[in-house]
Each structure stands twice: as structure tokens, then as C-alpha cells.
Design a protein around this motif. Structure first.
Motif, PDB file in Angstrom:
ATOM      1  N   PHE A  39       0.833  -1.215   0.000  1.00 60.72           N
ATOM      2  CA  PHE A  39       0.000   0.000   0.000  1.00 60.72           C
ATOM      3  C   PHE A  39       0.865   1.262   0.000  1.00 60.72           C
ATOM      4  O   PHE A  39       0.463   2.294  -0.529  1.00 60.72           O
ATOM      5  CB  PHE A  39      -0.945  -0.006   1.204  1.00 60.72           C
ATOM      6  N   LEU A  40       2.062   1.170   0.574  1.00 60.46           N
ATOM      7  CA  LEU A  40       2.963   2.322   0.593  1.00 60.46           C
ATOM      8  C   LEU A  40       3.462   2.640  -0.818  1.00 60.46           C
ATOM      9  O   LEU A  40       3.575   3.812  -1.199  1.00 60.46           O
ATOM     10  CB  LEU A  40       4.154   2.051   1.519  1.00 60.46           C
ATOM     11  N   ARG A  41       3.736   1.600  -1.586  1.00 58.70           N
ATOM     12  CA  ARG A  41       4.153   1.799  -2.980  1.00 58.70           C
ATOM     13  C   ARG A  41       3.010   2.411  -3.783  1.00 58.70           C
ATOM     14  O   ARG A  41       3.224   3.284  -4.633  1.00 58.70           O
ATOM     15  CB  ARG A  41       4.590   0.475  -3.600  1.00 58.70           C
ATOM     16  N   GLU A  42       1.786   1.959  -3.523  1.00 61.53           N
ATOM     17  CA  GLU A  42       0.620   2.509  -4.218  1.00 61.53           C
ATOM     18  C   GLU A  42       0.447   3.996  -3.903  1.00 61.53           C
ATOM     19  O   GLU A  42      -0.028   4.774  -4.745  1.00 61.53           O
ATOM     20  CB  GLU A  42      -0.636   1.728  -3.823  1.00 61.53           C
ATOM     21  N   TRP A  43       0.820   4.394  -2.703  1.00 60.07           N
ATOM     22  CA  TRP A  43       0.742   5.813  -2.332  1.00 60.07           C
ATOM     23  C   TRP A  43       1.804   6.652  -3.037  1.00 60.07           C
ATOM     24  O   TRP A  43       1.672   7.868  -3.134  1.00 60.07           O
ATOM     25  CB  TRP A  43       0.929   5.973  -0.824  1.00 60.07           C
ATOM     26  N   GLY A  44       2.902   5.999  -3.473  1.00 59.22           N
ATOM     27  CA  GLY A  44       3.968   6.735  -4.141  1.00 59.22           C
ATOM     28  C   GLY A  44       5.323   6.634  -3.483  1.00 59.22           C
ATOM     29  O   GLY A  44       6.285   7.274  -3.919  1.00 59.22           O
ATOM     30  N   ALA A  45       5.436   5.812  -2.427  1.00 60.60           N
ATOM     31  CA  ALA A  45       6.712   5.654  -1.734  1.00 60.60           C
ATOM     32  C   ALA A  45       7.577   4.612  -2.425  1.00 60.60           C
ATOM     33  O   ALA A  45       7.070   3.691  -3.079  1.00 60.60           O
ATOM     34  CB  ALA A  45       6.477   5.249  -0.284  1.00 60.60           C
ATOM     35  N   GLU A  46       8.876   4.749  -2.277  1.00 61.82           N
ATOM     36  CA  GLU A  46       9.827   3.738  -2.744  1.00 61.82           C
ATOM     37  C   GLU A  46      10.069   2.755  -1.607  1.00 61.82           C
ATOM     38  O   GLU A  46      10.246   3.156  -0.448  1.00 61.82           O
ATOM     39  CB  GLU A  46      11.148   4.401  -3.132  1.00 61.82           C
ATOM     40  N   LEU A  47      10.058   1.472  -1.910  1.00 58.20           N
ATOM     41  CA  LEU A  47      10.302   0.454  -0.897  1.00 58.20           C
ATOM     42  C   LEU A  47      11.701  -0.125  -1.054  1.00 58.20           C
ATOM     43  O   LEU A  47      12.132  -0.425  -2.161  1.00 58.20           O
ATOM     44  CB  LEU A  47       9.275  -0.688  -0.998  1.00 58.20           C
ATOM     45  N   VAL A  48      12.406  -0.256   0.079  1.00 58.73           N
ATOM     46  CA  VAL A  48      13.703  -0.923   0.077  1.00 58.73           C
ATOM     47  C   VAL A  48      13.666  -1.993   1.161  1.00 58.73           C
ATOM     48  O   VAL A  48      13.161  -1.755   2.257  1.00 58.73           O
ATOM     49  CB  VAL A  48      14.869   0.058   0.325  1.00 58.73           C
ATOM     50  N   ARG A  49      14.191  -3.142   0.818  1.00 59.91           N
ATOM     51  CA  ARG A  49      14.166  -4.235   1.783  1.00 59.91           C
ATOM     52  C   ARG A  49      15.299  -4.057   2.795  1.00 59.91           C
ATOM     53  O   ARG A  49      16.443  -3.782   2.439  1.00 59.91           O
ATOM     54  CB  ARG A  49      14.307  -5.588   1.077  1.00 59.91           C
ATOM     55  N   GLY A  50      14.957  -4.206   4.067  1.00 57.37           N
ATOM     56  CA  GLY A  50      15.956  -4.082   5.116  1.00 57.37           C
ATOM     57  C   GLY A  50      15.368  -4.489   6.452  1.00 57.37           C
ATOM     58  O   GLY A  50      14.150  -4.584   6.609  1.00 57.37           O
ATOM     59  N   ASP A  51      16.230  -4.735   7.419  1.00 59.71           N
ATOM     60  CA  ASP A  51      15.804  -5.203   8.729  1.00 59.71           C
ATOM     61  C   ASP A  51      16.721  -4.578   9.771  1.00 59.71           C
ATOM     62  O   ASP A  51      17.947  -4.678   9.663  1.00 59.71           O
ATOM     63  CB  ASP A  51      15.883  -6.730   8.784  1.00 59.71           C
ATOM     64  N   LEU A  52      16.149  -3.944  10.790  1.00 58.00           N
ATOM     65  CA  LEU A  52      16.952  -3.327  11.842  1.00 58.00           C
ATOM     66  C   LEU A  52      17.856  -4.343  12.533  1.00 58.00           C
ATOM     67  O   LEU A  52      18.922  -3.988  13.035  1.00 58.00           O
ATOM     68  CB  LEU A  52      16.051  -2.661  12.884  1.00 58.00           C
ATOM     69  N   CYS A  53      17.413  -5.577  12.554  1.00 56.37           N
ATOM     70  CA  CYS A  53      18.187  -6.619  13.226  1.00 56.37           C
ATOM     71  C   CYS A  53      19.230  -7.261  12.314  1.00 56.37           C
ATOM     72  O   CYS A  53      19.900  -8.216  12.709  1.00 56.37           O
ATOM     73  CB  CYS A  53      17.245  -7.683  13.790  1.00 56.37           C
ATOM     74  N   GLU A  54      19.343  -6.758  11.088  1.00 52.17           N
ATOM     75  CA  GLU A  54      20.382  -7.211  10.155  1.00 52.17           C
ATOM     76  C   GLU A  54      21.132  -5.970   9.665  1.00 52.17           C
ATOM     77  O   GLU A  54      20.829  -5.419   8.608  1.00 52.17           O
ATOM     78  CB  GLU A  54      19.754  -7.966   8.985  1.00 52.17           C
ATOM     79  N   PRO A  55      22.099  -5.492  10.450  1.00 49.28           N
ATOM     80  CA  PRO A  55      22.793  -4.234  10.156  1.00 49.28           C
ATOM     81  C   PRO A  55      23.339  -4.115   8.741  1.00 49.28           C
ATOM     82  O   PRO A  55      23.368  -3.005   8.180  1.00 49.28           O
ATOM     83  CB  PRO A  55      23.929  -4.224  11.190  1.00 49.28           C
ATOM     84  N   ALA A  56      23.748  -5.232   8.136  1.00 46.75           N
ATOM     85  CA  ALA A  56      24.316  -5.176   6.785  1.00 46.75           C
ATOM     86  C   ALA A  56      23.302  -4.704   5.754  1.00 46.75           C
ATOM     87  O   ALA A  56      23.682  -4.232   4.672  1.00 46.75           O
ATOM     88  CB  ALA A  56      24.854  -6.549   6.394  1.00 46.75           C
ATOM     89  N   THR A  57      22.007  -4.802   6.055  1.00 46.57           N
ATOM     90  CA  THR A  57      20.967  -4.397   5.098  1.00 46.57           C
ATOM     91  C   THR A  57      20.651  -2.900   5.189  1.00 46.57           C
ATOM     92  O   THR A  57      19.901  -2.383   4.354  1.00 46.57           O
ATOM     93  CB  THR A  57      19.659  -5.181   5.335  1.00 46.57           C
ATOM     94  N   LEU A  58      21.190  -2.209   6.180  1.00 42.82           N
ATOM     95  CA  LEU A  58      20.769  -0.834   6.434  1.00 42.82           C
ATOM     96  C   LEU A  58      21.466   0.211   5.570  1.00 42.82           C
ATOM     97  O   LEU A  58      20.815   1.078   4.988  1.00 42.82           O
ATOM     98  CB  LEU A  58      20.962  -0.487   7.916  1.00 42.82           C
ATOM     99  N   LEU A  59      22.794   0.149   5.493  1.00 43.04           N
ATOM    100  CA  LEU A  59      23.541   1.210   4.816  1.00 43.04           C
ATOM    101  C   LEU A  59      23.117   1.421   3.362  1.00 43.04           C
ATOM    102  O   LEU A  59      22.972   2.572   2.924  1.00 43.04           O
ATOM    103  CB  LEU A  59      25.043   0.937   4.896  1.00 43.04           C
ATOM    104  N   PRO A  60      22.868   0.356   2.568  1.00 41.75           N
ATOM    105  CA  PRO A  60      22.426   0.575   1.182  1.00 41.75           C
ATOM    106  C   PRO A  60      21.127   1.382   1.087  1.00 41.75           C
ATOM    107  O   PRO A  60      20.910   2.091   0.100  1.00 41.75           O
ATOM    108  CB  PRO A  60      22.227  -0.848   0.646  1.00 41.75           C
ATOM    109  N   ALA A  61      20.277   1.290   2.117  1.00 37.16           N
ATOM    110  CA  ALA A  61      18.998   2.007   2.086  1.00 37.16           C
ATOM    111  C   ALA A  61      19.175   3.511   2.244  1.00 37.16           C
ATOM    112  O   ALA A  61      18.273   4.292   1.941  1.00 37.16           O
ATOM    113  CB  ALA A  61      18.083   1.491   3.194  1.00 37.16           C
TER     114      ALA A  61
END
Length: 324
Positions: A39-61
Motif C-alpha cells: 500500500f505504501l508503494r501505491e501511495w507513491g513511496a519507494e520500498l527498500v528491503r531491510g531489517d533493523l536486526c540485520e545491520p548489513a541491510t541498512l547502509l544501502p537504504a
């Protein structure tokens, strides 16, 4: 300006995303599941996959991000603990923001967190405030104490469905605020330099006790509530029992927070400085009466429409039987 929003699928986070998009910001949402966040994408937001508990996924976002609004927190149904998400995850997020060189970091804590260090969630929020303040980032800390949206499931729906309304302990009066209004403060903080490196309460127009909310719902619905009180001693016993099991640790921590709102001590604060600094008119803030009035008006209208449709269906059924 590109904003990175965490917790954007939550009750508060989605309102922040909606407000930011409406005001013309480029919005990027850090999500664990694209499907749940569609629904966030439908509103116009960009989605990036990431998890606070997986630090390696954060910096690219953070690529191209100017500011972060962090509205993420553990939910009672999460398998991860408060410490894993609200401490380890937030430390990783702040460190990633620092490394990426973002201009602003907006963080949501809880009102009076410093007064309840014995409660895991409050202690973690307080410690995160201190960590953020010492990070070197330009930050703003907003401190709500309760969302009006949560009152629907807690009071309005049980009363409408003639189910029990649970009230625990002395029921502290709480200054609930509409998440749409809280989102307004979050976005406004990005525009006001005087909010940098400061903390602000973000609470409703007045504190309401459980009894007052129940009476309001009874008046607006035209129905009597079935109130069931849980003794504070029973709450503590359940909390102690939950700590014996790994799966019960998150529940026990949540119950510890429940004891805060069952203490009888009001959760509220003056908003004079907040309104003045943010340049927001207090008259534009939704009151609890307004919020509940709008909800019950919509629900009662819908119930009348359903009743009308049922009556029409009955009449059609009777006519068919007459002509058989």
C-alpha cells in the motif's frame, strides 16, 4: 529532500509516510516484506528491503537520503525481543545514518521514559535517546504517550459488540493523540531549525482515564459497557510466570509497561513550548471527543445501512414466498 522512514507499515509510521508524500517529499520506506508494504508503494513511496536486526541491510537504504524518521518498534506479537529491535536495531540504524552522513534523525521515544527505568521498553527508549544525543547527528526526539487509534480496539469495538472491556489497576489518565497529528509534528520538525538537538512531548489536549473513555463511548454508542477489572496483583503474577519461558519474555516486558499505565499516575505534559517551537496551532489538534465522535458516526451509519439492507432482503423473501 529524500526521507527514509522505518516502521512505515505501523499505526504511526503509515501516517508519517502519508503526510510526507502529501507535502511533496520523496519517501523511501525500509520494510521487511514488500507484500505487506504494497500500500505504501501505491501511495507513491519507494520500498527498500531491510531489517533493523540485520545491520548489513541498512547502509544501502541510505543512498541519497537526507533525513530519517524512525517510527519502528517491537509489536506484542513479534518473535524478537524489545532489546533486539528497540536497542540493538536502533543502535545499528543510528550508526548507519551517521556513516551515511544524513542531515536529520527524528526519533520517537515515550513520554517520561527517564522515570521508569525499571520497565524494559521505557529503559531502552531512554538509553536510545542518550545514544542518539551522543552520536553527533542532528536529531529531534518526539515523546508521545498513547495513540487514539488504539482506543478503538480497546474500548469502542468491545462496547459495540457487547464484549468485556478490560481495565487494569488504577488506570492512569493518558493524554492520547491522533497519529495524524503526531505525524504533522514529525514532518514539521524537518523544517524548523529550533527543533534540532531537542526533545519534545507530543501529547493530546488532555489526559483521559479509562472510566472517562468508557463513559464517552457509552454516550456515543448508546450502549452500556461491560467492564471487567484486572487486579494489579494478577497482572504481576502473569508477568512473573511469562518470564519462565523463552516465548514469554516479550510478553513479560510488555506487561511491565502495562503496569505503568495501571499505576494511577497521569501520563501528560505541557505542550506550550512544543506548539510554539513547531509553529503549529493547538486548535488544529484533534481532541479525543472529536476522534471518537467521528468513529462512532461512521460506524452507526454503517450499522443502519446494514440493518436497512437486511430488512429489504426479508421483504423480498416474504414476497417470493407469497407468489409461490
Amino acid at each position: 529532500m529524500t526521507l527514509l522512514i522505518t516502521g512505515a507499515t505501523g499505526t504511526l509510521g503509515r501516517q508519517i509516510a502519508r503526510r510526507a508524500l502529501d507535502e511533496g517529499y520523496e519517501v523511501r520506506c525500509l520494510v521487511r516484506s514488500f507484500r505487506k508494504a504494497s500500500f505504501l508503494r501505491e501511495w507513491g513511496a519507494e520500498l527498500v528491503r531491510g531489517d533493523l536486526c540485520e545491520p548489513a541491510t541498512l547502509l544501502p537504504a541510505f543512498e541519497g537520503v537526507t533525513a530519517v524518521i524512525d517510527a519502528a518498534t517491537t509489536r506484542p506479537t513479534d518473535s524478537l525481543s524489545i532489546r533486539q529491535v528497540d536497542w540493538d536495531g536502533k543502535v545499528a540504524l543510528i550508526q548507519a545514518a551517521k556513516e551515511a552522513g544524513v542531515d536529520r534523525f527524528i526519533f520517537f521515544s515515550i513520554l517520561d521514559s527517564e522515570k521508569h527505568r525499571d520497565v524494559p521498553l521505557m529503559d531502552v527508549k531512554y538509553c536510545t535517546e542518550q545514544f542518539l544525543a551522543e552520536s553527533g547527528l542532528n536529531y529531534t526526539i518526539l515523546k508521545p504517550c498513547g495513540f487514539m487509534q488504539g482506543l478503538i480496539g480497546q474500548y469502542a469495538i468491545p462496547i459495540l459488540e457487547k464484549q468485556a472491556v478490560w481495565v487494569m489497576g488504577e488506570s492512569s489518565p493518558i493524554a492520547y493523540m491522533d497519529t495524524q497529528d503526531i505525524a504533522k509534528f514529525a514532518i514539521q520538525a524537518l523544517k524548523v531549525p529550533d527543533t534540532i538537538n531537542r526533545s519534545f512531548p507530543v501529547v493530546g489536549t488532555r489526559a483521559w482515564s479509562a472510566g472517562e473513555i468508557i463513559k464517552l463511548c457509552e454516550r456515543l454508542s448508546g450502549q452500556d459497557a461491560k467492564v471487567t477489572r484486572m487486579p494489579i496483583g494478577l497482572l504481576r503474577s502473569v508477568q512473573r510466570m511469562a518470564r519462565f519461558f523463552q516465548w514469554g519474555l516479550n510478553l513479560a516486558d510488555r506487561l511491565a509497561f502495562t503496569e505503568v499505565v495501571a499505576s494511577g499516575k497521569p501520563l501528560t505534559a505541557s505542550m506550550d513550548d512544543t506548539y510554539s517551537t513547531f509553529g503549529i496551532d493547538p486548535n488544529d489538534t484533534t481532541t479525543l471527543e472529536q476522534y471518537m465522535q467521528e468513529y462512532f458516526s461512521r460506524i452507526m451509519k454503517k450499522l443502519k445501512e446494514l440493518e436497512y439492507e437486511r430488512e429489504k432482503a426479508k421483504e423480498k423473501s416474504k414476497k417470493k414466498k407469497l407468489f409461490r
